[in-house]
Motif scaffolding. Structure first.
Motif, PDB file in Angstrom:
ATOM      1  N   ASN A  44       0.811  -1.221   0.000  1.00  0.00           N
ATOM      2  CA  ASN A  44       0.000   0.000   0.000  1.00  0.00           C
ATOM      3  C   ASN A  44       0.846   1.274   0.000  1.00  0.00           C
ATOM      4  O   ASN A  44       0.430   2.288  -0.564  1.00  0.00           O
ATOM      5  CB  ASN A  44      -1.013  -0.033   1.132  1.00  0.00           C
ATOM      6  CG  ASN A  44      -2.154  -0.985   0.803  1.00  0.00           C
ATOM      7  OD1 ASN A  44      -2.410  -1.282  -0.359  1.00  0.00           O
ATOM      8  ND2 ASN A  44      -2.828  -1.477   1.822  1.00  0.00           N
ATOM      9  N   ARG A  45       2.036   1.214   0.579  1.00  0.00           N
ATOM     10  CA  ARG A  45       2.947   2.365   0.465  1.00  0.00           C
ATOM     11  C   ARG A  45       3.388   2.541  -0.984  1.00  0.00           C
ATOM     12  O   ARG A  45       3.430   3.658  -1.500  1.00  0.00           O
ATOM     13  CB  ARG A  45       4.154   2.205   1.392  1.00  0.00           C
ATOM     14  CG  ARG A  45       3.846   2.515   2.845  1.00  0.00           C
ATOM     15  CD  ARG A  45       5.105   2.622   3.684  1.00  0.00           C
ATOM     16  NE  ARG A  45       5.894   1.412   3.729  1.00  0.00           N
ATOM     17  CZ  ARG A  45       5.698   0.399   4.566  1.00  0.00           C
ATOM     18  NH1 ARG A  45       4.729   0.429   5.455  1.00  0.00           N
ATOM     19  NH2 ARG A  45       6.496  -0.654   4.533  1.00  0.00           N
ATOM     20  N   ALA A  46       3.714   1.434  -1.648  1.00  0.00           N
ATOM     21  CA  ALA A  46       4.118   1.495  -3.060  1.00  0.00           C
ATOM     22  C   ALA A  46       2.967   2.032  -3.912  1.00  0.00           C
ATOM     23  O   ALA A  46       3.186   2.848  -4.816  1.00  0.00           O
ATOM     24  CB  ALA A  46       4.544   0.105  -3.551  1.00  0.00           C
ATOM     25  N   ARG A  47       1.760   1.621  -3.604  1.00  0.00           N
ATOM     26  CA  ARG A  47       0.595   2.072  -4.366  1.00  0.00           C
ATOM     27  C   ARG A  47       0.308   3.548  -4.110  1.00  0.00           C
ATOM     28  O   ARG A  47      -0.047   4.285  -5.028  1.00  0.00           O
ATOM     29  CB  ARG A  47      -0.617   1.202  -4.035  1.00  0.00           C
ATOM     30  CG  ARG A  47      -0.430  -0.251  -4.480  1.00  0.00           C
ATOM     31  CD  ARG A  47      -1.581  -1.125  -4.053  1.00  0.00           C
ATOM     32  NE  ARG A  47      -2.813  -0.777  -4.740  1.00  0.00           N
ATOM     33  CZ  ARG A  47      -3.137  -1.160  -5.975  1.00  0.00           C
ATOM     34  NH1 ARG A  47      -2.309  -1.935  -6.675  1.00  0.00           N
ATOM     35  NH2 ARG A  47      -4.283  -0.785  -6.521  1.00  0.00           N
ATOM     36  N   LYS A  48       0.502   3.979  -2.883  1.00  0.00           N
ATOM     37  CA  LYS A  48       0.274   5.388  -2.556  1.00  0.00           C
ATOM     38  C   LYS A  48       1.242   6.285  -3.320  1.00  0.00           C
ATOM     39  O   LYS A  48       0.869   7.373  -3.770  1.00  0.00           O
ATOM     40  CB  LYS A  48       0.427   5.603  -1.049  1.00  0.00           C
ATOM     41  CG  LYS A  48       0.075   6.998  -0.609  1.00  0.00           C
ATOM     42  CD  LYS A  48       0.133   7.137   0.895  1.00  0.00           C
ATOM     43  CE  LYS A  48      -0.261   8.550   1.289  1.00  0.00           C
ATOM     44  NZ  LYS A  48      -0.291   8.725   2.735  1.00  0.00           N
ATOM     45  N   GLU A  49       2.476   5.821  -3.512  1.00  0.00           N
ATOM     46  CA  GLU A  49       3.483   6.583  -4.264  1.00  0.00           C
ATOM     47  C   GLU A  49       3.007   6.930  -5.673  1.00  0.00           C
ATOM     48  O   GLU A  49       3.394   7.963  -6.216  1.00  0.00           O
ATOM     49  CB  GLU A  49       4.786   5.780  -4.403  1.00  0.00           C
ATOM     50  CG  GLU A  49       5.597   5.680  -3.163  1.00  0.00           C
ATOM     51  CD  GLU A  49       6.844   4.809  -3.366  1.00  0.00           C
ATOM     52  OE1 GLU A  49       7.080   4.285  -4.487  1.00  0.00           O
ATOM     53  OE2 GLU A  49       7.588   4.654  -2.389  1.00  0.00           O
ATOM     54  N   VAL A  50       2.208   6.053  -6.269  1.00  0.00           N
ATOM     55  CA  VAL A  50       1.787   6.263  -7.652  1.00  0.00           C
ATOM     56  C   VAL A  50       0.306   6.618  -7.783  1.00  0.00           C
ATOM     57  O   VAL A  50      -0.212   6.751  -8.883  1.00  0.00           O
ATOM     58  CB  VAL A  50       2.131   5.042  -8.541  1.00  0.00           C
ATOM     59  CG1 VAL A  50       3.636   4.820  -8.569  1.00  0.00           C
ATOM     60  CG2 VAL A  50       1.402   3.793  -8.083  1.00  0.00           C
ATOM     61  N   GLY A  51      -0.374   6.740  -6.648  1.00  0.00           N
ATOM     62  CA  GLY A  51      -1.761   7.194  -6.661  1.00  0.00           C
ATOM     63  C   GLY A  51      -2.804   6.128  -6.914  1.00  0.00           C
ATOM     64  O   GLY A  51      -3.933   6.455  -7.290  1.00  0.00           O
TER      65      GLY A  51
END
Length: 178
Positions: A44-51
């Motif tokens: 979810n951190r990786a996903r948050k980085e790209v929106g």
């Protein structure tokens, strides 16, 4: 100093609430709730980085992943994706990780390895030429994926296999990950 600690605790708690979801006590696979939570939070951190929207944990997908991880561990102990047809037919997105020693690697190590492919992804459409270098990372952050389940199995020689399954799947040729 105490104020700084309180602020950090608040930020971390807020991030956890925004980032995501809580893994249920019964994960659906042989990984602990704690390890599953670390993996979900990392995704979810990786996903948050790209929106892209945060994922939720799926015990059903974790059980599906566990079946394949066990199959590989009890067979050749090689990193191999599910086939496209037959009894073990792949119906979900899938990332696989193999480590030579179960004691040296974790579910989080696998996630970090998949994420490491970010260096080769330049937000271009998925193609046959870039898929091998970026496919694990792009599946982690794929725009339409909503659920993840992860499993682990240890081979007779002590090697570790980690399988993650994603629903809906991603990595469609001609599309961008996000």
């Amino acid at each position: 100093m105490q104020n700084a600690v309180r602020i950090l605790a608040f930020v971390l708690l807020s991030f956890q609430m925004v980032a995501g979801q809580q893994v249920p006590a019964v994960t659906g696979s042989k990984i602990s709730q704690e390890d599953a939570q670390k993996a979900l939070d990392f995704h979810n951190r990786a996903r948050k980085e790209v929106g892209t929207q945060p994922l939720v944990w799926s015990a059903e997908l974790a059980a599906y992943a566990q079946a394949w991880a066990d199959h590989l561990a009890n067979g050749t102990c090689e990193m191999e994706h599910r086939p496209h047809e037959g009894e073990w037919k792949q119906v979900h997105g899938e990332n696989i990780y193999w480590g030579s020693s179960a004691g040296s690697f974790s579910v989080l190590s696998a996630c970090e390895g998949w994420y490491g492919e970010i260096k080769d992804y330049h937000h271009e459409a998925i193609s046959r030429s870039n898929f091998r270098q970026t496919g694990h990372y792009t599946q982690m952050v794929w725009k339409n994926t909503q659920r993840v389940g992860i499993a682990r199995a240890v081979c007779q020689d002590g090697a570790l296999i980690i399988v993650a399954n994603y629903d809906p799947p991603g990595n469609y040729i001609g599309e961008k990950a996000y």
